[in-house]
Design an enzyme around this catalytic site. Structure first.
Site, PDB file in Angstrom:
ATOM      1  N   HIS A   1       9.040   1.141   3.232  1.00 43.10           N
ATOM      2  CA  HIS A   1      10.133   1.121   4.206  1.00 43.10           C
ATOM      3  C   HIS A   1      10.967  -0.132   3.944  1.00 43.10           C
ATOM      4  O   HIS A   1      10.660  -0.904   3.011  1.00 43.10           O
ATOM      5  CB  HIS A   1       9.582   1.169   5.642  1.00 43.10           C
ATOM      6  CG  HIS A   1       8.513   0.142   5.895  1.00 43.10           C
ATOM      7  ND1 HIS A   1       8.764  -1.211   5.897  1.00 43.10           N
ATOM      8  CD2 HIS A   1       7.180   0.276   6.127  1.00 43.10           C
ATOM      9  CE1 HIS A   1       7.633  -1.858   6.142  1.00 43.10           C
ATOM     10  NE2 HIS A   1       6.659  -0.993   6.275  1.00 43.10           N
TER      11      HIS A   1
ATOM     12  N   GLN B   1       5.658 -11.716   7.208  1.00 43.27           N
ATOM     13  CA  GLN B   1       5.116 -12.364   8.412  1.00 43.27           C
ATOM     14  C   GLN B   1       4.519 -11.339   9.373  1.00 43.27           C
ATOM     15  O   GLN B   1       3.691 -11.663  10.211  1.00 43.27           O
ATOM     16  CB  GLN B   1       6.226 -13.148   9.123  1.00 43.27           C
ATOM     17  CG  GLN B   1       5.696 -14.049  10.225  1.00 43.27           C
ATOM     18  CD  GLN B   1       6.728 -14.353  11.278  1.00 43.27           C
ATOM     19  OE1 GLN B   1       7.832 -14.759  10.956  1.00 43.27           O
ATOM     20  NE2 GLN B   1       6.374 -14.167  12.539  1.00 43.27           N
ATOM     21  N   LYS B   2       4.941 -10.077   9.223  1.00 39.31           N
ATOM     22  CA  LYS B   2       4.395  -8.981  10.034  1.00 39.31           C
ATOM     23  C   LYS B   2       2.860  -9.042  10.059  1.00 39.31           C
ATOM     24  O   LYS B   2       2.229  -8.774  11.077  1.00 39.31           O
ATOM     25  CB  LYS B   2       4.887  -7.656   9.443  1.00 39.31           C
ATOM     26  CG  LYS B   2       4.092  -6.425   9.772  1.00 39.31           C
ATOM     27  CD  LYS B   2       4.515  -5.870  11.091  1.00 39.31           C
ATOM     28  CE  LYS B   2       3.940  -4.528  11.435  1.00 39.31           C
ATOM     29  NZ  LYS B   2       2.591  -4.257  10.997  1.00 39.31           N
ATOM     30  N   ASP B   3       2.274  -9.400   8.896  1.00 35.21           N
ATOM     31  CA  ASP B   3       0.812  -9.547   8.810  1.00 35.21           C
ATOM     32  C   ASP B   3       0.494 -11.038   8.762  1.00 35.21           C
ATOM     33  O   ASP B   3       0.120 -11.582   7.720  1.00 35.21           O
ATOM     34  CB  ASP B   3       0.296  -8.808   7.574  1.00 35.21           C
ATOM     35  CG  ASP B   3       0.576  -7.322   7.663  1.00 35.21           C
ATOM     36  OD1 ASP B   3      -0.224  -6.610   8.287  1.00 35.21           O
ATOM     37  OD2 ASP B   3       1.617  -6.873   7.146  1.00 35.21           O
TER      38      ASP B   3
ATOM     39  N   MET C   1       0.843  -1.200   0.000  1.00 34.63           N
ATOM     40  CA  MET C   1       0.000   0.000   0.000  1.00 34.63           C
ATOM     41  C   MET C   1       0.882   1.257   0.000  1.00 34.63           C
ATOM     42  O   MET C   1       0.420   2.343   0.343  1.00 34.63           O
ATOM     43  CB  MET C   1      -0.946  -0.019   1.202  1.00 34.63           C
ATOM     44  CG  MET C   1      -1.922  -1.198   1.128  1.00 34.63           C
ATOM     45  SD  MET C   1      -3.444  -0.960   2.028  1.00 34.63           S
ATOM     46  CE  MET C   1      -2.829  -0.864   3.681  1.00 34.63           C
ATOM     47  N   GLY C   2       2.154   1.087  -0.330  1.00 36.20           N
ATOM     48  CA  GLY C   2       3.049   2.240  -0.435  1.00 36.20           C
ATOM     49  C   GLY C   2       3.536   2.733   0.913  1.00 36.20           C
ATOM     50  O   GLY C   2       3.465   2.009   1.908  1.00 36.20           O
ATOM     51  N   ALA C   3       4.040   3.976   0.945  1.00 40.60           N
ATOM     52  CA  ALA C   3       4.770   4.506   2.111  1.00 40.60           C
ATOM     53  C   ALA C   3       5.840   3.481   2.467  1.00 40.60           C
ATOM     54  O   ALA C   3       5.905   2.969   3.589  1.00 40.60           O
ATOM     55  CB  ALA C   3       3.830   4.792   3.280  1.00 40.60           C
TER      56      ALA C   3
ATOM     57  N   HIS D   1       9.205  -3.554   3.251  1.00 40.04           N
ATOM     58  CA  HIS D   1       8.739  -3.759   1.872  1.00 40.04           C
ATOM     59  C   HIS D   1       9.926  -4.060   0.953  1.00 40.04           C
ATOM     60  O   HIS D   1       9.877  -4.968   0.131  1.00 40.04           O
ATOM     61  CB  HIS D   1       8.067  -2.489   1.335  1.00 40.04           C
ATOM     62  CG  HIS D   1       6.832  -2.071   2.063  1.00 40.04           C
ATOM     63  ND1 HIS D   1       6.747  -0.869   2.736  1.00 40.04           N
ATOM     64  CD2 HIS D   1       5.620  -2.664   2.216  1.00 40.04           C
ATOM     65  CE1 HIS D   1       5.541  -0.739   3.255  1.00 40.04           C
ATOM     66  NE2 HIS D   1       4.839  -1.818   2.969  1.00 40.04           N
TER      67      HIS D   1
ATOM     68  N   GLN E   1     -10.420  -2.692   2.110  1.00 40.14           N
ATOM     69  CA  GLN E   1      -9.938  -3.402   3.306  1.00 40.14           C
ATOM     70  C   GLN E   1      -9.887  -2.531   4.553  1.00 40.14           C
ATOM     71  O   GLN E   1      -9.436  -2.974   5.607  1.00 40.14           O
ATOM     72  CB  GLN E   1      -8.582  -4.059   3.033  1.00 40.14           C
ATOM     73  CG  GLN E   1      -7.409  -3.110   2.949  1.00 40.14           C
ATOM     74  CD  GLN E   1      -6.134  -3.842   2.563  1.00 40.14           C
ATOM     75  OE1 GLN E   1      -6.017  -4.355   1.449  1.00 40.14           O
ATOM     76  NE2 GLN E   1      -5.182  -3.935   3.479  1.00 40.14           N
TER      77      GLN E   1
HETATM   78  P1  AMP Z   1       1.441  -3.014   3.446  1.00 39.56           P
HETATM   79  O1  AMP Z   1       1.993  -1.965   2.541  1.00 39.56           O
HETATM   80  O2  AMP Z   1       1.445  -2.655   4.884  1.00 39.56           O
HETATM   81  O3  AMP Z   1       0.126  -3.549   2.946  1.00 39.56           O
HETATM   82  O4  AMP Z   1       2.444  -4.240   3.342  1.00 39.56           O
HETATM   83  C1  AMP Z   1       2.785  -4.814   2.103  1.00 39.56           C
HETATM   84  C2  AMP Z   1       3.552  -6.091   2.365  1.00 39.56           C
HETATM   85  O5  AMP Z   1       4.728  -5.791   3.099  1.00 39.56           O
HETATM   86  C3  AMP Z   1       2.753  -7.098   3.207  1.00 39.56           C
HETATM   87  O6  AMP Z   1       3.004  -8.398   2.726  1.00 39.56           O
HETATM   88  C4  AMP Z   1       3.326  -6.901   4.590  1.00 39.56           C
HETATM   89  O7  AMP Z   1       3.225  -8.030   5.406  1.00 39.56           O
HETATM   90  C5  AMP Z   1       4.786  -6.601   4.264  1.00 39.56           C
HETATM   91  N1  AMP Z   1       5.414  -5.897   5.360  1.00 39.56           N
HETATM   92  C6  AMP Z   1       4.963  -4.786   6.013  1.00 39.56           C
HETATM   93  N2  AMP Z   1       5.784  -4.455   7.025  1.00 39.56           N
HETATM   94  C7  AMP Z   1       6.775  -5.367   7.032  1.00 39.56           C
HETATM   95  C8  AMP Z   1       7.933  -5.592   7.834  1.00 39.56           C
HETATM   96  N3  AMP Z   1       8.231  -4.788   8.863  1.00 39.56           N
HETATM   97  N4  AMP Z   1       8.728  -6.643   7.543  1.00 39.56           N
HETATM   98  C9  AMP Z   1       8.437  -7.464   6.524  1.00 39.56           C
HETATM   99  N5  AMP Z   1       7.361  -7.329   5.718  1.00 39.56           N
HETATM  100  C10 AMP Z   1       6.554  -6.292   5.966  1.00 39.56           C
END
Ligand code: AMP
Length: 284
Positions: free
Chosen positions: A34, A150-152, A30-32, A37, A61
């Site tokens: 780090h 795995q964070k999610d 979803m961007g932003a 990602h 979501q």
């Molecule tokens: P999001 O942008 O938050 O939807 O995350 C996109 C993907 O990055 C998802 O598969 C998350 O589980 C993964 N992700 C987010 N934060 C972390 C992290 N700290 N370490 C590893 N994967 C991450």
């Protein structure tokens, strides 16, 4: 890096690449962005000929409208980061591009218990929204390998289930959580925390370490009570859950037999920012 906003163009391009024998790795976000990602995209780059990252803040979501509206959007910075690690393709569609048809009330994914516990319980409709977008993205990209964090933890289980339900021919790779030096799990939502709140947020990681240390010595319910107290003392204003669950199906564990694989999961609010984290306590 190639930049696509149209699903049809991306699909046609990737189909051509696949025909010429290229493997495709996909990291939906979803961007932003780090380092969490970027670690997924780097792994995709090691294992595939072409790596695709998508950036799409999926309205379907978010069960909380304010959370959706405040979700950080940093496309220019994201593009720079992706270029630095040589990501091959960025797909950043509009909401209309993804949800071209009007909402179909029959689009319901049979997630069973996964949709009723933990995140499913506290964020009604969240995982149906995740499946809606993932179904579309996996159809458009048609990747060989999918990289998620795995964070999610529960989201990974949901997407695994979606892959089975829809019979997608993609291999899911679950990658370890990337943390700040002090242990705080990296998250786009951390951008919304003040320096002080970020320090306080560390209590989640410390709680998970504490649970791991204590789990073989006392009852999960006692450990959880202690953790909840500590989180409140550290500045968490609202706790959705602190749970110890079977790592393979997320059934909550009240008494551990010393063998069942375990995961501890936490969701709690600092101010109006909701943070989640988890830790494997015992492996299969
Ligand atoms: P999001 O942008 O938050 O939807 O995350 C996109 C993907 O990055 C998802 O598969 C998350 O589980 C993964 N992700 C987010 N934060 C972390 C992290 N700290 N370490 C590893 N994967 C991450």
């Amino acid at each position: 890096m190639k930049f696509f906003t149209a699903r049809k163009e991306l699909n046609q391009y990737l189909q051509l690449q696949k025909k010429s024998g290229c493997s495709i790795g996909f990291t939906p976000t979803m961007g932003a962005l780090h380092d969490g990602h970027l670690a997924l995209i780097k792994k995709s780059k090691q294992e595939n000929n072409i790596s695709v990252c998508s950036i799409f803040v999926n309205p379907a979501q978010f069960n909380d409208k304010a959370d959706f509206e405040k979700y950080p959007q940093t496309l220019e910075t994201d593009i720079n980061l992706l270029e630095k690690i040589n990501c091959d393709i960025l797909f950043a569609p509009t909401v209309n591009e993804i949800y071209q048809q009007p909402d179909n009330p029959d689009e319901i994914y049979a997630l069973g218990f996964l949709d009723k516990t933990l995140e499913g319980l506290y964020r009604p409709g969240h995982f149906q929204g995740v499946c809606k977008v993932m179904y579309r993205l996996l159809t458009i990209v048609d990747a060989d390998n999918l990289y998620m964090g795995q964070k999610d933890y529960q989201q990974c289980m949901v997407v695994k289930k979606l892959i089975e339900l829809a019979d997608f021919k993609v291999q899911l790779h679950i990658c370890k959580t990337i943390r700040e030096e002090n242990g705080l799990a990296m998250s786009s939502r951390n951008m919304r925390l003040s320096v002080k709140q970020k320090e306080a947020a560390l209590a989640i990681y410390q709680s998970l370490i504490y649970i791991k240390k204590e789990i073989s010595k006392s009852m999960p319910s006692l450990i959880i009570e202690n953790v909840k107290k500590k989180l409140v003392e550290s500045g968490f204003e609202k706790i959705d859950y602190v749970s110890v669950a079977n790592a393979t199906n997320l059934e909550l564990i009240n008494e551990w037999d010393g063998k069942t694989p375990l995961v501890a999961l936490v969701a709690a609010f600092i101010g109006n920012v909701r943070l989640i984290d988890n830790m494997i306590l015992a492996e299969d």
